[in-house]
Design a protein around this motif. Sequence first.
Motif, PDB file in Angstrom:
ATOM      1  N   ILE A   8       0.861  -1.167   0.000  1.00  0.00           N
ATOM      2  CA  ILE A   8       0.000   0.000   0.000  1.00  0.00           C
ATOM      3  C   ILE A   8       0.905   1.227   0.000  1.00  0.00           C
ATOM      4  CG2 ILE A   8      -0.332   0.154   2.528  1.00  0.00           C
ATOM      5  CD1 ILE A   8      -3.373   0.675   1.779  1.00  0.00           C
ATOM      6  N   GLY A   9       0.908   1.959  -1.082  1.00  0.00           N
ATOM      7  CA  GLY A   9       1.692   3.193  -1.182  1.00  0.00           C
ATOM      8  C   GLY A   9       3.169   3.064  -0.883  1.00  0.00           C
ATOM      9  N   TYR A  10       3.511   3.070   0.388  1.00  0.00           N
ATOM     10  CA  TYR A  10       4.918   3.126   0.761  1.00  0.00           C
ATOM     11  C   TYR A  10       5.510   1.795   1.197  1.00  0.00           C
ATOM     12  CZ  TYR A  10       4.932   8.152   0.295  1.00  0.00           C
ATOM     13  OH  TYR A  10       4.879   9.418  -0.210  1.00  0.00           O
ATOM     14  N   GLY A  11       4.847   0.720   0.868  1.00  0.00           N
ATOM     15  CA  GLY A  11       5.408  -0.576   1.228  1.00  0.00           C
ATOM     16  C   GLY A  11       4.342  -1.538   1.711  1.00  0.00           C
ATOM     17  N   MET A  12       4.793  -2.636   2.293  1.00  0.00           N
ATOM     18  CA  MET A  12       3.864  -3.689   2.724  1.00  0.00           C
ATOM     19  C   MET A  12       2.940  -3.215   3.841  1.00  0.00           C
ATOM     20  SD  MET A  12       6.456  -6.794   3.056  1.00  0.00           S
ATOM     21  CE  MET A  12       5.443  -8.108   3.705  1.00  0.00           C
ATOM     22  N   LYS A  13       1.726  -3.723   3.814  1.00  0.00           N
ATOM     23  CA  LYS A  13       0.783  -3.383   4.882  1.00  0.00           C
ATOM     24  C   LYS A  13       1.333  -3.901   6.217  1.00  0.00           C
ATOM     25  CE  LYS A  13      -3.111  -3.672   1.777  1.00  0.00           C
ATOM     26  NZ  LYS A  13      -4.069  -4.638   1.252  1.00  0.00           N
ATOM     27  N   ASP A  14       1.125  -3.100   7.251  1.00  0.00           N
ATOM     28  CA  ASP A  14       1.772  -3.366   8.543  1.00  0.00           C
ATOM     29  C   ASP A  14       1.522  -4.766   9.108  1.00  0.00           C
ATOM     30  OD1 ASP A  14       2.619  -0.778   8.321  1.00  0.00           O
ATOM     31  OD2 ASP A  14       1.087   0.036   9.672  1.00  0.00           O
ATOM     32  N   LYS A  15       0.284  -5.245   9.003  1.00  0.00           N
ATOM     33  CA  LYS A  15      -0.001  -6.548   9.621  1.00  0.00           C
ATOM     34  C   LYS A  15       0.834  -7.643   8.966  1.00  0.00           C
ATOM     35  CE  LYS A  15      -4.636  -5.666  11.370  1.00  0.00           C
ATOM     36  NZ  LYS A  15      -6.072  -5.911  11.245  1.00  0.00           N
ATOM     37  N   ILE A  16       0.923  -7.562   7.629  1.00  0.00           N
ATOM     38  CA  ILE A  16       1.685  -8.592   6.915  1.00  0.00           C
ATOM     39  C   ILE A  16       3.172  -8.401   7.188  1.00  0.00           C
ATOM     40  CG2 ILE A  16       2.031  -9.674   4.677  1.00  0.00           C
ATOM     41  CD1 ILE A  16      -0.482  -8.187   3.721  1.00  0.00           C
ATOM     42  N   PHE A  17       3.586  -7.143   7.151  1.00  0.00           N
ATOM     43  CA  PHE A  17       4.997  -6.825   7.361  1.00  0.00           C
ATOM     44  C   PHE A  17       5.483  -7.317   8.732  1.00  0.00           C
ATOM     45  CE2 PHE A  17       7.616  -3.446   9.455  1.00  0.00           C
ATOM     46  CZ  PHE A  17       8.842  -3.809   8.904  1.00  0.00           C
ATOM     47  N   LEU A  18       4.720  -7.002   9.766  1.00  0.00           N
ATOM     48  CA  LEU A  18       5.166  -7.389  11.113  1.00  0.00           C
ATOM     49  C   LEU A  18       5.132  -8.902  11.294  1.00  0.00           C
ATOM     50  CD1 LEU A  18       3.570  -4.540  13.273  1.00  0.00           C
ATOM     51  CD2 LEU A  18       5.976  -4.853  12.719  1.00  0.00           C
ATOM     52  N   LYS A  19       4.096  -9.496  10.753  1.00  0.00           N
ATOM     53  CA  LYS A  19       3.995 -10.958  10.857  1.00  0.00           C
ATOM     54  C   LYS A  19       5.188 -11.609  10.150  1.00  0.00           C
ATOM     55  CE  LYS A  19       1.839 -15.200  10.275  1.00  0.00           C
ATOM     56  NZ  LYS A  19       2.966 -16.033  10.061  1.00  0.00           N
ATOM     57  N   ASP A  20       5.467 -11.152   8.925  1.00  0.00           N
ATOM     58  CA  ASP A  20       6.545 -11.773   8.160  1.00  0.00           C
ATOM     59  C   ASP A  20       7.926 -11.437   8.722  1.00  0.00           C
ATOM     60  OD1 ASP A  20       4.642 -12.948   6.665  1.00  0.00           O
ATOM     61  OD2 ASP A  20       5.026 -11.849   4.798  1.00  0.00           O
ATOM     62  N   SER A  21       8.018 -10.352   9.480  1.00  0.00           N
ATOM     63  CA  SER A  21       9.306 -10.009  10.097  1.00  0.00           C
ATOM     64  C   SER A  21       9.675 -11.017  11.179  1.00  0.00           C
ATOM     65  CB  SER A  21       9.244  -8.614  10.731  1.00  0.00           C
ATOM     66  OG  SER A  21       9.075  -7.642   9.729  1.00  0.00           O
TER      67      SER A  21
END
Length: 686
Positions: free
Chosen positions: A387-400
């Motif tokens: 979304i716009g500036y990168g991965m959506k937070d929920k997915i980003f944090l989960k995948d981190s």
Amino acid sequence: MKRIVKSISKFLNTRLGFVIFAVLLFTLKTIYAYTTKFNLGVKGPIQTFLMIINPIPIMLLLFGIALYMKGRKSYIFLLIIDFLDTIWLFSNVLYYREFSDFLTMVLIKGSGSVSNNLGKSIMGIVEPTDFLVFLDVLILILLLAFHVIRMDVKRLNWKIPVLVSSLAVLLFGANLTLAGSDRPQLLTRTFDNNYIVKYLGLNVFNIYDVVKTTRTNAVKAQAKSSDLDSIEKYMKNNYVTPNVEYSGVAKGKNVFIIHLESLQQFMIDFKWDGEEVTPNLNKLYHEDDTLSFDNFFNQVGQGKTADAELMLENSLFGLPEGSAMVTDGTTNTFQAAPAILDQQGYTTASFHGDVPSFWNRDNTYKSWGYDYFFSSEYFNVKKGYDIGYGMKDKIFLKDSSKYIEQLPQPFYAKLITVTNHYPYTLDKKNQSISKTDTGDSTVDGYVQTAKYLDESIGEFMNWLKESGLDKTSMVVLYGDHYGISDNHKKAMAKLTGIKGFNDFDNAQYQRVPFMIHMDGLKGGINHTYGGEIDVLPTLLNLLGVSDKNMIQFGSDLLSKDHPQTVAFRNGDFVTPTVTKVGSNYYNTKTGKVDKKITSEQKSTLSNKVTTELSLSDRVVNGDLLRFHTVPGFTKVDKKDYSYKKSTALKKLKASQKKGTSVLAQNDDKSLTDLYTTDAPELSDDK
Ligand code: GP9
Ligand code: MN
């Protein structure tokens, strides 16, 4: 038809026709490279249009020089320029494949930081289709060699080349104006090299880069170690002894720095539609073992996120213009949090679901000593994740979490969220609260993205609990800057209930969340006035690291001697009693213009703020930390770092032997299954 072919061939047999034909071919091959070899993130019709036409002005200018000459040499000149510029394009294609960024003067001069043995690996990364960029040069040579096009050797009327050059300049002006309307402050704020190439073209980016680098290099070349004397003296005289009660209470703990994109303090405990917008953050905010600050301000300038990162991890201010991470991040010497902690035995990593080149993080993080930089390249970004500036937070944090569990402990991990970013749009399936009703489209979506951000943090904190990391970690959360700029005062008045929301109110609304959460920490809501510049000294004290000899412009927020003058980048400031905005001085408590304040008081406060800002600028512009030694701290050698995915993942794997990662401690059984998220994109995948 025949007539058309004939007149085209007649035109091509003139020198002007040949020049235009060469520009056309060059433009076509550049578009080919833009769309297949780079990832410029072109969105919408204006950006597409600009990407298509941006090679034209500069090529017309360059190839047009041939029109000032006569004879065969004018053709040879054009072909040489064409060939050289193509070699340049080709080199960028190869460099980009490896580093997702464009070549710059600093890289070519091989300051050593980021050249990364490119030469050696070129053969490994070249693809057959890369050579297609030479096709137009070949076509032109063949057409001339086989006399399909004949050389027009006579001298042209001088008006023709002058007209062509003027047209090129005019077209460039139009390109720049249109680019500026789609992306205001494109050249001053700098953002990302990809942006400049997308809007203005590769060659313009190179000219821009050379001008910018020459300017900054000149300042650095003149700087000498004695320039540091007055700064070191200032540091000594203004050093604030940290609060011993908190010294070392987090020693040896893992550190999470959670960057809450564009989140302002007023969202904490804010209700909309009878519902809390940030229930998870509110809970943290009020917990006994969270140190929460309700007078903590963002202090960013044009560099926004980049300025916040710079301040938080270096206690240096952003620059008055542009972003220091972009202009100085690659070359300067820093004494940054990751390097300091690395030397205390920490593994350091930054996580961000966007391209690595944004804000020049890919280079700056090396100068700061980050062991790892998990950018979007490390994540499996599927359609709909971004979304716009990168991965959506929920997915980003989960995948981190799958990388976090592999980090040897203790670690220092920074996670940069993005979903709560202007223009605050969120797809339907991720919305869980209704929009506000101010009628301002920028403001009204803010609660939706803020709520989404909050939910993602709730999920992440929950995983920390499930995985046991909450017992061994200190979690620091901060809002990087305002989400709603001062262009939306009317809507803010409606949203906050403050009548006639004015400049004073806007200054007060620069408050952003800042919380430090740790099991057993003596918490509570602290009312000290402070800002992003103070974070590093505060954290170092908690971690038991002395900052006594470091050049830092902030100080421990928990110290009773903490000076409570919060400087904004433009020289305005807030203290518990006085707020300065422009030429107005307000009483911070009442919000009324302060009539009693004497001109002497005004200038004492103002001078303090401007002195600090300008001393910090001198450190950054002159690269003065290269002259500053801190006992026990070794300077970072950027060559030691590589964020190339394959290299980094190999290193991470090898580090499991130490047995200190949570994964290793869990008998190599992943803890990512314990991560629960309601991200609709992930359940769609199943
Ligand atoms: C981009 C993101 C946004 O990577 O961090 O930066 P901002 O626009 O907030 O400065
Ligand atoms: Mn930001």
